[in-house]
Design an enzyme around this catalytic site. Sequence first.
Site, PDB file in Angstrom:
ATOM      1  CB  ALA A   9     -12.979  -5.046   3.117  1.00 30.11           C
ATOM      2  CB  SER A  11      -9.734  -5.821  -2.103  1.00 34.25           C
ATOM      3  OG  SER A  11      -8.217  -5.118  -1.654  1.00 34.25           O
ATOM      4  CB  ALA A  41      -0.116  -9.761  13.208  1.00 40.52           C
ATOM      5  CB  THR A  42      -0.872  -4.207  13.085  1.00 37.47           C
ATOM      6  OG1 THR A  42      -1.755  -4.222  12.378  1.00 37.47           O
ATOM      7  CG2 THR A  42       0.329  -3.392  12.794  1.00 37.47           C
ATOM      8  CG  HIS A  57      -5.121 -13.093   6.690  1.00 33.38           C
ATOM      9  ND1 HIS A  57      -4.889 -12.686   5.728  1.00 33.38           N
ATOM     10  CD2 HIS A  57      -6.096 -11.792   7.324  1.00 33.38           C
ATOM     11  CE1 HIS A  57      -5.492 -12.427   5.176  1.00 33.38           C
ATOM     12  NE2 HIS A  57      -6.298 -11.737   6.210  1.00 33.38           N
ATOM     13  NE  ARG A  61       1.927 -15.114   7.356  1.00 37.54           N
ATOM     14  CZ  ARG A  61       0.605 -14.900   8.630  1.00 37.54           C
ATOM     15  NH1 ARG A  61      -0.061 -13.805   8.137  1.00 37.54           N
ATOM     16  NH2 ARG A  61       0.377 -14.593   9.572  1.00 37.54           N
ATOM     17  CG  ASP A  90      -1.755  -7.669   6.957  1.00 35.44           C
ATOM     18  OD1 ASP A  90      -2.775  -6.386   6.589  1.00 35.44           O
ATOM     19  OD2 ASP A  90      -2.010  -9.261   6.613  1.00 35.44           O
TER      20      ASP A  90
END
Lengths: 182, 142
Positions: A9, A11, A41-42, A57, A61, A90
């Site tokens: 996590a 990382s 995005a899941t 996130h 981007r 991701d």
Amino acid sequence: MIIFISGGARSGKSHFSEQTALSLYNQGNEENQRGCLYYIATAKTSDEEMVERIQIHQQDRGKEWKTVEESFDLERILSTCKKEDVILIDCLTIWLSNVMFERDYSLKKAEMAVNCWLSLAREGQFHLLIVSNDVNAGIPFPDKAVLTYIYSLQRLHQTIVEQSELVVEVQAGIPTYWKGER
Amino acid sequence: MQLVIGGAFSGKRKIVKDTIGTCSWVSAYQEDRIADWETRWLHGTTLVIEGWEKWIADELTTSESNDDIRSLYKALFQTLFEEEQRRKNKIVLIMLEMGKGIVPLQKKDRRLRDIAGWIAQDAAQLSDQVDYVWNGLARRLK
């Protein structure tokens, strides 16, 4: 090209994956082979913490990205992808918990879905980057459901690793190349 | 002696099966006891021992002293090492990496995690080859 990226996590695996995807996308543009850059995005925007994580996130981007939110049926999206597109998933961990705990997927069914993504990438000649999380190096969990989840995730990792050209572990933002090197 | 270490379900056993010839297995997952190694080790084969965390967990219930448990295994590794030299056949120890999660809530789990970590260090010290397994791939650390 199929690329697998994993790590703990926070990382830096998402950042590394995005940079890798972006450079593949730019490389394609330079060679005049215009593809699209997709972020799949899941995660679901179901709770506040997740909303915040998603915002972080999204801010990271750039405008090159097209974001697609899909928690279950990634085949549907991947089957519309074209040659030279770059697709970043991701992440695998959230997808697996979605399909296992909300759609009752067996490991076999999950493996079939993942194998289907990989075949679509090879046949469609687009770049597929799959991001996941290493959750198997803590104390062995006595909870059966959690143990089954970890086992299933590891099986998927190994399926993907076998078929990937590039396999990267990210620790503190630093990539270690387990397979292939750029 | 070779140590193969990695997280749960990371493909450690497969790596050993793919890279090593005929093996004699002693496995806590098959309800074997660690003491079985002597009778299990068939002539001319590689001895593979796995499931250390299960044996350590059993020790925790009988001994209060972490040091005693560690010493017990250290002595065992030394015996295995010497027997390996004598027989001129290899020994492979498969161990579970379990020190990378959050600190466990239960004291017995913390003990297990600590002792398993120390025992892995002791095994690594005596081994001439140490491999880390990650998602079905292996990297040599020593």
